[in-house]
Design a protein around this motif. Structure first.
Motif, short mmCIF file in Angstrom:
data_model
loop_
_atom_site.label_atom_id
_atom_site.label_comp_id
_atom_site.label_asym_id
_atom_site.label_seq_id
_atom_site.Cartn_x
_atom_site.Cartn_y
_atom_site.Cartn_z
N LEU A 1 5.80 1.05 3.90
CA LEU A 1 6.70 2.31 3.97
C LEU A 1 7.72 2.20 3.05
N PHE A 2 8.28 1.05 2.94
CA PHE A 2 9.48 0.88 2.34
C PHE A 2 9.54 -0.19 1.16
N GLY A 3 8.40 -0.07 0.34
CA GLY A 3 8.40 -0.72 -0.82
C GLY A 3 7.51 -1.99 -1.01
N TRP A 4 7.51 -2.72 0.05
CA TRP A 4 6.89 -4.18 0.10
C TRP A 4 5.44 -3.85 0.47
N ALA A 5 4.43 -4.32 -0.29
CA ALA A 5 3.04 -4.25 -0.17
C ALA A 5 2.76 -2.72 0.08
N LYS A 6 2.59 -2.00 -1.05
CA LYS A 6 2.45 -0.62 -0.82
C LYS A 6 0.79 -0.23 -0.53
N ASN A 7 0.36 0.73 0.06
CA ASN A 7 -0.80 0.81 0.43
C ASN A 7 -1.74 1.61 -0.67
N VAL A 8 -2.88 1.18 -0.90
CA VAL A 8 -3.88 1.61 -2.16
C VAL A 8 -4.24 3.04 -1.61
N THR A 9 -3.46 4.17 -2.47
CA THR A 9 -3.72 5.51 -2.14
C THR A 9 -3.93 6.42 -3.35
N VAL A 10 -4.96 6.09 -4.23
CA VAL A 10 -5.30 6.75 -5.54
C VAL A 10 -6.78 7.07 -5.59
N GLU A 11 -7.02 8.02 -6.13
CA GLU A 11 -8.58 8.24 -6.63
C GLU A 11 -9.43 8.52 -5.25
N ARG A 12 -8.62 9.26 -4.10
CA ARG A 12 -9.39 9.49 -2.98
C ARG A 12 -9.54 8.25 -2.30
N VAL A 13 -8.94 7.08 -2.18
CA VAL A 13 -8.91 5.92 -1.59
C VAL A 13 -7.77 5.96 -0.68
N CYS A 14 -8.01 5.27 0.67
CA CYS A 14 -6.79 5.36 1.59
C CYS A 14 -7.31 3.98 2.14
N LEU A 15 -6.56 2.76 1.52
CA LEU A 15 -6.80 1.28 2.01
C LEU A 15 -5.54 0.75 2.20
N ILE A 16 -5.25 0.01 3.68
CA ILE A 16 -4.32 -0.79 3.77
C ILE A 16 -3.82 -1.61 2.81
N SER A 17 -2.41 -2.04 2.45
CA SER A 17 -2.20 -2.84 1.49
C SER A 17 -2.95 -4.36 1.51
N GLN A 18 -3.46 -4.59 0.20
CA GLN A 18 -4.19 -5.74 0.02
C GLN A 18 -3.18 -7.01 -0.19
N ASP A 19 -1.93 -7.11 -0.54
CA ASP A 19 -0.91 -7.92 -0.71
C ASP A 19 -1.33 -9.04 0.19
N VAL A 20 -1.44 -10.54 -0.57
CA VAL A 20 -1.89 -11.36 0.34
C VAL A 20 -1.01 -11.92 1.45
#
Length: 391
Positions: free
Chosen positions: A173-192
């Protein structure tokens, strides 16, 4: 913890700020009408049972005086976390599953949804961890631990659990490891880095602590079982100490009466010590069995999902998910099922909680406190009578 679906992008060149979703290799799951009815019914039943079970836990502890103990604050916190999962997370996951995996609620709510999902599931897991530590200290330090087990301490522990759970939701929510939220996708951040941090704090560390506590309680119960032996004296003496009275009547001489009295006192002391050992032994055995079932259910429900979540960024990259959508949803619901199992386990092993559940379900809630107090007094009197009979 949510794993929203990812879907292939629409034909044509993608916008500059969009992710190349065709790399995800996922298709929308197209269900027939019959499949939708079956899936929707099953998932709705899981959700409703989760709400009912955890609501009963909270109502029982809040209304029954005997259950309003500091240690049960953790049980209420666990039920609140599981209830939040059922209310704030499961309905949106059901709708998403029924439409084949597309996220229909927008980008802004996606971030809110992921934050709620991560926080509530993490709070549930961490509370289970703290409960295992609480049970371990209660068994291994029966004399000193209850003194420190006051309401303020438990309230602080509950607050720390929810604070740590919230801390995992803040980075996206504050910039690090943003969630994937495009094209009807809702996915928790995949940052390693974020994946390693979130899965470690939310699952692997609590699981390690729970396994360690179970191992120690199991060792204590095993050691108690090896030490627990009836003292070596004739079986005739075990029958409620009646032999002592008979010995006193048979011996007329003062020296023999004195000897009989000494034997009776020694026998009573040995029997009392043995009963104390039996009580400790039973308590340790019950704690080991209960915690073993809790840890087993928790591991069975959540381990497959977190193994997948941890490995996914290393396999698929940070843009999207390449794991088959059907597998993702199945493992996710296995994790959610833990919120349904928790109140069932506690109701099964806690007689007072089980009795309260049964009375509430039968709408027989009048005088619950009085009935439970009477039952406790009856058990205490029976234990006292047995003890006096032996003495």
């Amino acid at each position: 913890m949510t794993d929203g679906p990812s879907t292939p992008s629409e034909p044509g060149p993608p916008p500059l700020n969009a992710t190349n979703l065709t790399d995800c290799g996922e298709d929308i799951l197209l269900y027939g009408d019959t499949e939708k009815v079956v899936i929707g019914t099953v998932l709705s039943i899981i959700t409703l049972l989760t709400i009912a079970g955890n609501s009963l836990v909270i109502i029982s502890v809040c209304t029954v005086k005997k259950l309003r103990q500091p240690s049960n604050y953790l049980v209420v916190s666990l039920a609140a976390a599981d209830l939040s999962v059922a209310f704030a997370v499961m309905p949106f996951v059901i709708i998403t599953d029924l439409v084949g995996g597309e996220w229909l609620f927008g980008e802004v709510f996606c971030n809110v949804f992921i934050a709620m999902d991560v926080m509530c599931c993490t709070a549930s897991i961490m509370t289970l961890c703290v409960i295992s530590v609480d049970r371990y200290l209660g068994i291994t330090r029966p004399l000193t631990y209850p003194v420190r087990q006051d309401g303020k301490l438990m309230a602080k522990m509950v607050f720390v659990v929810w604070l740590l759970s919230a801390s995992i939701t803040l980075p996206p929510l504050f910039g690090w490891a943003k969630n994937v939220t495009v094209e009807r996708v809702c996915l928790i951040s995949q940052d390693v880095g974020y994946t390693v941090y979130s899965t470690g704090v939310a699952f692997y560390i609590p699981m390690a602590v729970m396994l360690a506590m179970y191992h120690r309680i199991y060792k204590a119960a095993k050691a108690s079982a090896q030490k627990h032996r009836f003292v070596d004296f004739p079986r005739a003496y075990e029958q409620d100490g009646a032999c002592c009275a008979e010995a006193g009547l048979r011996h007329q001489h003062s020296t023999k009466r004195l000897k009989a009295a000494e034997e009776c006192a020694t026998l009573s002391k040995l029997l009392c010590q043995d009963r104390k050992n039996i009580s400790i032994f039973k308590r340790e055995q019950k704690a080991a069995r209960t915690l073993g079932i809790i840890v087993g259910a928790f591991t069975f429900c959540w381990l497959p999902f977190f193994l997948m979540s941890t490995a996914r960024p290393f396999i698929c990259g940070s843009r999207c998910s390449c794991v088959p959508l059907r597998l993702e949803r199945t493992l996710l619901w296995f994790g959610y099922a833990n919120s349904l199992v928790n109140p069932l386990i506690y109701a099964f092993f806690n007689r007072d909680l089980r009795t309260t559940f049964w009375n509430l379900l039968r709408c027989n809630y009048r005088n619950i406190n009085r009935r439970l107090s009477a039952a406790s007094m009856h058990e205490a009197l029976k234990a006292t009578e047995k003890h006096e009979c032996i003495l």
